[in-house]
Every structure is written in structure tokens, then in C-alpha cells.
Design a protein around this motif. Structure first.
Motif, PDB file in Angstrom:
ATOM      1  N   PRO A  96     -11.196 -11.390   7.227  1.00  0.00           N
ATOM      2  CA  PRO A  96     -10.355 -12.447   7.681  1.00  0.00           C
ATOM      3  C   PRO A  96      -8.792 -12.003   7.560  1.00  0.00           C
ATOM      4  CG  PRO A  96     -11.810 -13.366   6.159  1.00  0.00           C
ATOM      5  CD  PRO A  96     -12.242 -11.726   6.054  1.00  0.00           C
ATOM      6  N   GLU A  97      -8.002 -12.389   8.600  1.00  0.00           N
ATOM      7  CA  GLU A  97      -6.529 -12.013   8.677  1.00  0.00           C
ATOM      8  C   GLU A  97      -5.916 -12.521   7.567  1.00  0.00           C
ATOM      9  OE1 GLU A  97      -4.982  -9.927  11.504  1.00  0.00           O
ATOM     10  OE2 GLU A  97      -6.904  -9.370  11.232  1.00  0.00           O
ATOM     11  N   VAL A  98      -5.874 -13.753   7.380  1.00  0.00           N
ATOM     12  CA  VAL A  98      -5.073 -14.456   6.500  1.00  0.00           C
ATOM     13  C   VAL A  98      -5.921 -14.681   5.279  1.00  0.00           C
ATOM     14  CG1 VAL A  98      -3.408 -16.338   5.822  1.00  0.00           C
ATOM     15  CG2 VAL A  98      -3.764 -15.308   8.176  1.00  0.00           C
ATOM     16  N   PRO A  99      -6.206 -14.066   4.004  1.00  0.00           N
ATOM     17  CA  PRO A  99      -6.932 -14.343   3.096  1.00  0.00           C
ATOM     18  C   PRO A  99      -6.574 -15.647   2.359  1.00  0.00           C
ATOM     19  CG  PRO A  99      -5.754 -12.447   2.321  1.00  0.00           C
ATOM     20  CD  PRO A  99      -5.411 -13.055   3.873  1.00  0.00           C
ATOM     21  N   ASP A 100      -7.375 -16.396   2.019  1.00  0.00           N
ATOM     22  CA  ASP A 100      -7.148 -17.520   1.035  1.00  0.00           C
ATOM     23  C   ASP A 100      -6.365 -17.013  -0.387  1.00  0.00           C
ATOM     24  OD1 ASP A 100      -8.993 -16.979  -1.153  1.00  0.00           O
ATOM     25  OD2 ASP A 100     -10.306 -17.812   0.573  1.00  0.00           O
ATOM     26  N   GLU A 101      -5.595 -18.018  -1.037  1.00  0.00           N
ATOM     27  CA  GLU A 101      -4.638 -17.648  -2.346  1.00  0.00           C
ATOM     28  C   GLU A 101      -5.607 -17.010  -3.287  1.00  0.00           C
ATOM     29  OE1 GLU A 101      -2.110 -20.373  -4.098  1.00  0.00           O
ATOM     30  OE2 GLU A 101      -1.511 -21.128  -1.987  1.00  0.00           O
ATOM     31  N   HIS A 102      -6.952 -17.434  -3.401  1.00  0.00           N
ATOM     32  CA  HIS A 102      -7.636 -16.924  -4.364  1.00  0.00           C
ATOM     33  C   HIS A 102      -8.063 -15.644  -4.515  1.00  0.00           C
ATOM     34  CE1 HIS A 102     -10.932 -17.067  -7.591  1.00  0.00           C
ATOM     35  NE2 HIS A 102     -11.709 -16.857  -6.440  1.00  0.00           N
ATOM     36  N   THR A 103      -8.707 -15.228  -3.213  1.00  0.00           N
ATOM     37  CA  THR A 103      -8.936 -13.848  -2.923  1.00  0.00           C
ATOM     38  C   THR A 103      -7.866 -12.792  -3.087  1.00  0.00           C
ATOM     39  OG1 THR A 103      -9.016 -14.053  -0.579  1.00  0.00           O
ATOM     40  CG2 THR A 103     -11.211 -14.311  -1.955  1.00  0.00           C
ATOM     41  N   ARG A 104      -6.616 -13.214  -2.606  1.00  0.00           N
ATOM     42  CA  ARG A 104      -5.351 -12.486  -2.641  1.00  0.00           C
ATOM     43  C   ARG A 104      -5.103 -12.372  -4.158  1.00  0.00           C
ATOM     44  NH1 ARG A 104      -0.744 -10.181   0.046  1.00  0.00           N
ATOM     45  NH2 ARG A 104       0.226  -9.474  -1.922  1.00  0.00           N
ATOM     46  N   ALA A 105      -5.126 -13.336  -4.949  1.00  0.00           N
ATOM     47  CA  ALA A 105      -4.738 -13.297  -6.486  1.00  0.00           C
ATOM     48  C   ALA A 105      -5.608 -12.406  -6.877  1.00  0.00           C
ATOM     49  CB  ALA A 105      -5.209 -14.630  -6.997  1.00  0.00           C
ATOM     50  N   LEU A 106      -7.162 -12.358  -6.536  1.00  0.00           N
ATOM     51  CA  LEU A 106      -7.994 -11.385  -7.273  1.00  0.00           C
ATOM     52  C   LEU A 106      -7.619  -9.849  -6.780  1.00  0.00           C
ATOM     53  CD1 LEU A 106     -11.480 -13.131  -6.564  1.00  0.00           C
ATOM     54  CD2 LEU A 106     -10.435 -12.881  -8.483  1.00  0.00           C
ATOM     55  N   ALA A 107      -7.265  -9.623  -5.521  1.00  0.00           N
ATOM     56  CA  ALA A 107      -6.721  -8.384  -5.193  1.00  0.00           C
ATOM     57  C   ALA A 107      -5.582  -7.917  -5.858  1.00  0.00           C
ATOM     58  CB  ALA A 107      -6.567  -8.515  -3.503  1.00  0.00           C
ATOM     59  N   ASP A 108      -4.601  -8.506  -6.065  1.00  0.00           N
ATOM     60  CA  ASP A 108      -3.432  -8.519  -6.837  1.00  0.00           C
ATOM     61  C   ASP A 108      -3.981  -8.087  -8.122  1.00  0.00           C
ATOM     62  OD1 ASP A 108      -1.792  -8.869  -4.789  1.00  0.00           O
ATOM     63  OD2 ASP A 108      -1.209 -10.661  -5.045  1.00  0.00           O
ATOM     64  N   GLN A 109      -5.025  -8.715  -8.841  1.00  0.00           N
ATOM     65  CA  GLN A 109      -5.276  -8.581 -10.325  1.00  0.00           C
ATOM     66  C   GLN A 109      -5.956  -7.034 -10.226  1.00  0.00           C
ATOM     67  OE1 GLN A 109      -7.998 -11.310 -11.743  1.00  0.00           O
ATOM     68  NE2 GLN A 109      -6.620 -13.119 -11.179  1.00  0.00           N
ATOM     69  N   ILE A 110      -6.684  -6.572  -9.225  1.00  0.00           N
ATOM     70  CA  ILE A 110      -7.386  -5.433  -9.106  1.00  0.00           C
ATOM     71  C   ILE A 110      -6.264  -4.248  -9.233  1.00  0.00           C
ATOM     72  CG2 ILE A 110      -8.618  -3.883  -7.577  1.00  0.00           C
ATOM     73  CD1 ILE A 110     -10.652  -6.175  -7.231  1.00  0.00           C
ATOM     74  N   VAL A 111      -5.118  -4.332  -8.395  1.00  0.00           N
ATOM     75  CA  VAL A 111      -4.093  -3.623  -8.370  1.00  0.00           C
ATOM     76  C   VAL A 111      -3.457  -3.215  -9.456  1.00  0.00           C
ATOM     77  CG1 VAL A 111      -1.971  -2.919  -7.053  1.00  0.00           C
ATOM     78  CG2 VAL A 111      -3.867  -3.836  -5.631  1.00  0.00           C
ATOM     79  N   ALA A 112      -3.299  -4.494 -10.050  1.00  0.00           N
ATOM     80  CA  ALA A 112      -2.401  -4.536 -11.589  1.00  0.00           C
ATOM     81  C   ALA A 112      -3.251  -3.820 -12.540  1.00  0.00           C
ATOM     82  CB  ALA A 112      -1.927  -6.135 -11.760  1.00  0.00           C
ATOM     83  N   ARG A 113      -4.696  -4.104 -12.525  1.00  0.00           N
ATOM     84  CA  ARG A 113      -5.391  -3.588 -13.507  1.00  0.00           C
ATOM     85  C   ARG A 113      -5.476  -1.776 -13.233  1.00  0.00           C
ATOM     86  NH1 ARG A 113     -11.203  -6.073 -15.405  1.00  0.00           N
ATOM     87  NH2 ARG A 113     -11.759  -4.218 -16.898  1.00  0.00           N
ATOM     88  N   ALA A 114      -5.687  -1.530 -11.994  1.00  0.00           N
ATOM     89  CA  ALA A 114      -5.602  -0.179 -11.642  1.00  0.00           C
ATOM     90  C   ALA A 114      -4.339   0.651 -12.291  1.00  0.00           C
ATOM     91  CB  ALA A 114      -5.842   0.164 -10.202  1.00  0.00           C
ATOM     92  N   GLY A 115      -3.355   0.027 -12.368  1.00  0.00           N
ATOM     93  CA  GLY A 115      -2.012   0.415 -12.645  1.00  0.00           C
ATOM     94  C   GLY A 115      -1.280   1.115 -11.619  1.00  0.00           C
ATOM     95  N   TRP A 116      -1.683   0.518 -10.350  1.00  0.00           N
ATOM     96  CA  TRP A 116      -1.019   0.888  -9.262  1.00  0.00           C
ATOM     97  C   TRP A 116       0.565   0.269  -8.981  1.00  0.00           C
ATOM     98  CZ3 TRP A 116      -6.173   0.639  -6.711  1.00  0.00           C
ATOM     99  CH2 TRP A 116      -7.102   1.858  -7.019  1.00  0.00           C
ATOM    100  N   THR A 117       1.293   0.292  -9.819  1.00  0.00           N
ATOM    101  CA  THR A 117       2.569  -0.487 -10.189  1.00  0.00           C
ATOM    102  C   THR A 117       3.460  -0.459  -8.773  1.00  0.00           C
ATOM    103  OG1 THR A 117       3.521   1.407 -11.274  1.00  0.00           O
ATOM    104  CG2 THR A 117       2.497  -0.714 -12.359  1.00  0.00           C
ATOM    105  N   LYS A 118       3.375   0.928  -7.995  1.00  0.00           N
ATOM    106  CA  LYS A 118       4.069   1.218  -7.051  1.00  0.00           C
ATOM    107  C   LYS A 118       3.761   0.780  -5.421  1.00  0.00           C
ATOM    108  CE  LYS A 118       6.796   3.983  -9.375  1.00  0.00           C
ATOM    109  NZ  LYS A 118       8.311   3.674  -9.914  1.00  0.00           N
ATOM    110  N   VAL A 119       2.597   0.103  -5.443  1.00  0.00           N
ATOM    111  CA  VAL A 119       2.140  -0.473  -4.328  1.00  0.00           C
ATOM    112  C   VAL A 119       3.196  -1.712  -3.977  1.00  0.00           C
ATOM    113  CG1 VAL A 119       0.498  -1.926  -3.069  1.00  0.00           C
ATOM    114  CG2 VAL A 119      -0.005   0.294  -4.668  1.00  0.00           C
ATOM    115  N   ARG A 120       4.006  -1.735  -2.603  1.00  0.00           N
ATOM    116  CA  ARG A 120       4.744  -2.751  -2.573  1.00  0.00           C
ATOM    117  C   ARG A 120       4.038  -4.270  -2.374  1.00  0.00           C
ATOM    118  NH1 ARG A 120       4.494  -0.742   3.734  1.00  0.00           N
ATOM    119  NH2 ARG A 120       2.584  -0.263   2.575  1.00  0.00           N
TER     120      ARG A 120
END
Lengths: 210, 210
Positions: A96-120
């Protein structure tokens, strides 16, 4: 060298070389006369890169142009150049091109958990990850909520190793070459190794199971 | 349920459902009358799987058929079934089809070094790995001879984790679903995470470099 020799050396046809020059993907050769131009090692290198991207990565010409533009924009840092290359190289799939808020929040959580703080915060890859998560959730298959904890340090180690391969004493063009080959070809390499490892681990677990 | 309800539930059109039944990818519904058939949860599950494979994996119909055949051949062990699925799911790229002896020997060395002793000597994936190695060598870029030592344990851990997700108390069909989704969707997931990690590590190394 003449254009015919350039074609022989790189395995790219004369017609394709002329097309790349017209599209701005390859600088024109040095004019020797009205009909003759001279090409050098820079041309060989660029053509080899374009060939790999086209053959292995199936990268479309528009994305190739974005890569070349990013290399030539000297105001951009090497990191900005890589960022533009990553955006250009994102493969197209039907997530899906425009993901819903829920899955986008999950994606952001994964990036945060990985410690990838420099990702725009607005990196297009975040939306893509969200789209893949949506497919996994929609499939109705069981998911391991702690799966990320296993995957993330492994992926982090792989990516850090990939970046360590880039020789930062070289010029921008050379760094870009190493970077996109790492993205595209090492990505295929990684998936191929993973399939082989799956076969091995499947045999260990399921050879006797019917 | 009726075919129209099946279409609504799964997001697969009635025309596509009929096509899958004709191609043997989906069993026919239970006949209620000449024109009406009844579909159940098994059909929903299979259609969801087919949709994910088509959308995310771009898996062609011929490969989908090979997957379904492997599931239904009860003489094959679960491992054999997975092997046939892996062969069917190999993505097509333009790597050389018949690698030379040198790159094939390098591919075999990598598999041996990883300790993946259960991989068939004639597994098609070995040739594919050799083809990718050939592209890397032909690109003329520097390669790290010890790179495999870093990559292989990481890939092994990822693959072992993927297989651990498959619940072997379930039936063959359910195991196959979990397995192909792991191959296709988790493969995309992995590459997406890797791109995010690349952005992070690139920022750490190259944000100040021009």
C-alpha cells in the motif's frame, strides 16, 4: 578509445551508449572530429555500473538519472547523496502506498527500537516498511511480537558492515558506485544466502516430517 | 459463503477466483445447485496467500501452481515440499544462467564455510549465488575476501529464526503458508530494514563529508 571499443570492453551496445549520453547518464566523449569521439576509463567505469544496475537491480532509467544527478550535486554531503540514491533505488512492489496510522506507528517503533536515530522522520522507506507490516498483519498469520528483537541487531550488523566497505578516501563518484552496488547486488547476495540457509535449516527440522 | 462474499472478504475479484479454480490453484466450492457453490475458511486462507504472493512477491501463476502441487503431494516430506517451494519462488533476475566453474566453486565454498551441509549439491540456488558472485567480480569493485566471515553467521541466525516461526504442529498447508510468507514477505521486510539501517550508518559516517 573509440565508441566501438568502449562497447566491446563493457558489453554495452553502441546504441545503448549513445542513448545514455543523450539521457545525461554518461558524459559525451572528447570530440576528435565531427564523427569521432574519444572515451576513457571514466566512461568504462560508469557503463559497468549502469549495466549492473540495469541487469541485476532492474533499475529504470529515471532512477539511474537521479543517481547521476545526486553524484554531481557538490553542495550535497556524501550522506545526502546516499540518501537520494536510496530513495531512487527503492524497488517497486504493490505494498500500500499510503499506509494507515497504525502500521506507520509500528514502523516508527521498529526504527526507534533499532536505535536508527539518524533516519529522516520523512524517509520514504518508513512508509514502505509500514506497507510491508500491513501485508504481514493482513495475511492473518501468527507474528512474533518479539521478532524485532531478534532481527534488528542482525540487520544492524549487516548494514554497518556494508557501509564499512565504502572507501571514503575515494572521490564521490567511486563512493556512489560502491554504495549502489552494495544496495543492489549485496542485497541480492544476502537474499540468496538466506534461501540457502533456509534449505539447510528446513532439512534439520522437517526432513522426517510428512 | 457465496463467491461474491468470498471476493469481498479476501479482496480478490470474482473473475480472479474463477481463474484460480480453473488453474487448479483453488479447490472448487461445494456445489449447492447448478449455478451456486459454497466456499469456506479454507478458500479464504488460500486466496489470502495467493494475493500476498502475487502483490508482494510478484510470483507468476506457474510458480503458484508448483507451490500448490508440492503441498498436495503427500509422499514428499515437509522439507521436500519446502525445497520445491524455494525453487519455485526464486526471483528472476538477469544474472548469468550458467555460471562458470570458478564462480560456482566460490559459491560452493561459501555454502561449505557457512556449514550449510544439508543444501542439495544440485540446488538451483547454488547457481544463482554463483551468478551474483560473477556480477560482483565483473563490476571490478574491491571485495573483502573475509566478507563472508562477517555475513554468514548473521544470515544463518536470521534463517534459523525464520524457520523457528513455522509451527510444525499445524497441517502441511498451514506450514507451507507460513513458509512462503516467510520467504517472500519477510525477505522484503529484511531488505527494508537494511535500507533504513544503511541510512542511519551512512549519516554516522558521511554527514560531514563532501
Amino acid at each position: 578509445m573509440r565508441i566501438s571499443e568502449l562497447a566491446d570492453t563493457t558489453g554495452v551496445s553502441v546504441a545503448t551508449i549513445k542513448y545514455y549520453v543523450r539521457e545525461g547518464l554518461l558524459s559525451p566523449g572528447r570530440k576528435l572530429s565531427e564523427r569521432l569521439a574519444d572515451y576513457d576509463d571514466q566512461h568504462v567505469r560508469r557503463l559497468r555500473l549502469l549495466r549492473v544496475l540495469r541487469d541485476v537491480g532492474s533499475v529504470p532509467v529515471g532512477a539511474l538519472k537521479a543517481l547521476v544527478d545526486a553524484t554531481q550535486d557538490r553542495r550535497a554531503s556524501v550522506h545526502d547523496m546516499f540518501g537520494r540514491a536510496c530513495d531512487a533505488l527503492r524497488t517497486e512492489t504493490a505494498v500500500p502506498e499510503v499506509p494507515d496510522e497504525h502500521t506507520r506507528a509500528l514502523a516508527d517503533q521498529i526504527v526507534a527500537r533499532a536505535g536508527w536515530t539518524k533516519v529522516r522522520p520523512d524517509a520514504p522507506e518508513r512508509d514502505r516498511l509500514a506497507g510491508i507490516i500491513k501485508v504481514i498483519l493482513d495475511s492473518g498469520l501468527p507474528t512474533d511480537p518479539e521478532g524485532a528483537a531478534t532481527y534488528l541487531p542482525l540487520v544492524d550488523a549487516i548494514a554497518a558492515y556494508d557501509l564499512d566497505q565504502i572507501d571514503d578516501t575515494r572521490d564521490r563518484e567511486a563512493m556512489m558506485e560502491q554504495m549502489v552496488l552494495g544496495q543492489v547486488v549485496l542485497g541480492e547476495f544476502l537474499l540468496s544466502l538466506r534461501r540457502l540457509a533456509h534449505e539447510h535449516h528446513s532439512a534439520l527440522r522437517f526432513a522426517g516430517r510428512r
